[in-house]
Design a protein around this motif. Sequence first.
Motif, short mmCIF file in Angstrom:
data_model
loop_
_atom_site.label_atom_id
_atom_site.label_comp_id
_atom_site.label_asym_id
_atom_site.label_seq_id
_atom_site.Cartn_x
_atom_site.Cartn_y
_atom_site.Cartn_z
N VAL A 134 0.82 -1.21 0.00
CA VAL A 134 0.00 0.00 0.00
C VAL A 134 0.85 1.26 0.00
O VAL A 134 0.35 2.35 -0.31
CB VAL A 134 -0.96 -0.01 1.21
N VAL A 135 2.14 1.14 0.33
CA VAL A 135 3.00 2.32 0.40
C VAL A 135 3.16 2.98 -0.96
O VAL A 135 3.13 4.21 -1.08
CB VAL A 135 4.38 1.96 0.99
N LEU A 136 3.31 2.19 -2.01
CA LEU A 136 3.53 2.76 -3.34
C LEU A 136 2.36 3.62 -3.81
O LEU A 136 2.57 4.79 -4.17
CB LEU A 136 3.84 1.64 -4.34
N THR A 139 2.14 6.87 -1.55
CA THR A 139 3.12 7.93 -1.80
C THR A 139 2.93 8.56 -3.18
O THR A 139 3.10 9.77 -3.35
CB THR A 139 4.54 7.39 -1.65
N LEU A 140 2.58 7.76 -4.18
CA LEU A 140 2.37 8.31 -5.52
C LEU A 140 1.16 9.24 -5.55
O LEU A 140 1.22 10.32 -6.17
CB LEU A 140 2.18 7.17 -6.52
N SER A 141 0.08 8.84 -4.90
CA SER A 141 -1.10 9.71 -4.86
C SER A 141 -0.81 10.97 -4.05
O SER A 141 -1.29 12.06 -4.39
CB SER A 141 -2.29 8.96 -4.26
N ILE A 157 -8.47 9.95 -2.69
CA ILE A 157 -7.82 8.63 -2.81
C ILE A 157 -6.64 8.53 -1.86
O ILE A 157 -6.44 7.51 -1.18
CB ILE A 157 -7.37 8.38 -4.26
N HIS A 158 -5.86 9.60 -1.78
CA HIS A 158 -4.70 9.62 -0.89
C HIS A 158 -5.14 9.46 0.57
O HIS A 158 -4.53 8.70 1.33
CB HIS A 158 -3.93 10.92 -1.07
N GLU A 159 -6.19 10.16 0.95
CA GLU A 159 -6.69 10.05 2.32
C GLU A 159 -7.24 8.65 2.60
O GLU A 159 -7.03 8.09 3.68
CB GLU A 159 -7.78 11.09 2.56
#
Length: 249
Positions: A134-136, A139-141, A157-159
């Motif tokens: 889930v990290v990728l 961090t990209l978002s 989406i980031h939240e």
Amino acid sequence: MNTTSPHTTLAGTTPRQAIASRRVIDAPTRMFHWLFALCFVGAYLTADGERLRLVHVVLGYSMAGLLVFRVLYGLFGPRQARLSLLWGKVAAAPAWLRSVKAAWSGRGQTTAPVNWRQGQYLAMAMTVVALLAVVLPLTLSGYAAFHEWGGEWLEEIHEAMGEFMLGLVLGHLAFLLALSVLRRKNQATPMLTGRMEGKGPDLAKRNHAWLAMLLLAGVLSYWAWEWQQAPNTALNQVNCSRDRHADDC
């Protein structure tokens, strides 16, 4: 003649022998774990508001860099830190679930007992894989939202990814707490000391403390560099907020 053993105290009792232990987690893996946890907690606490936005972004970049380190270490590092070993535990999930199903449906008959310790390792491995996976997208978002490449939907989406990761972390902690209570032993100790009680050879043959120190130095150096750049970055953000069409925004 004095027949007192050299290992016997004056009171006639034998002092407790040192508890045998073996190294199961090396220093770089433990350093990654705690730096990663620190960055996530800090990033989550600074997610709201503009005042600490730069801190949130820097911690997010740090998580991405730590992920790169863990992937490289998992590909080229020692055997006990290999990602293939972690994936092998996850790949054993279908067979373990079949054993549970067979034991449940065959109660009262002669069936092989369920290996609950394997189930524990399986649950831990699946949690770690989910956290790393889930990290990728997280961090990209976050990077795209910070540079305003998308609308509010990207920030949502980031939240959502952040909340999902928080759920995984809380589930991981709850699982460790439950195991510690059931076994009456702190299951987080190996991640602190690198060692586990019990006889046998070390799973982590070498500690590689130098690499752990190098990782820590790299993260601290990056934070120091960002701290020096912070005044210029903050001033640039103020100018951009005044003029959205500036060339350097």
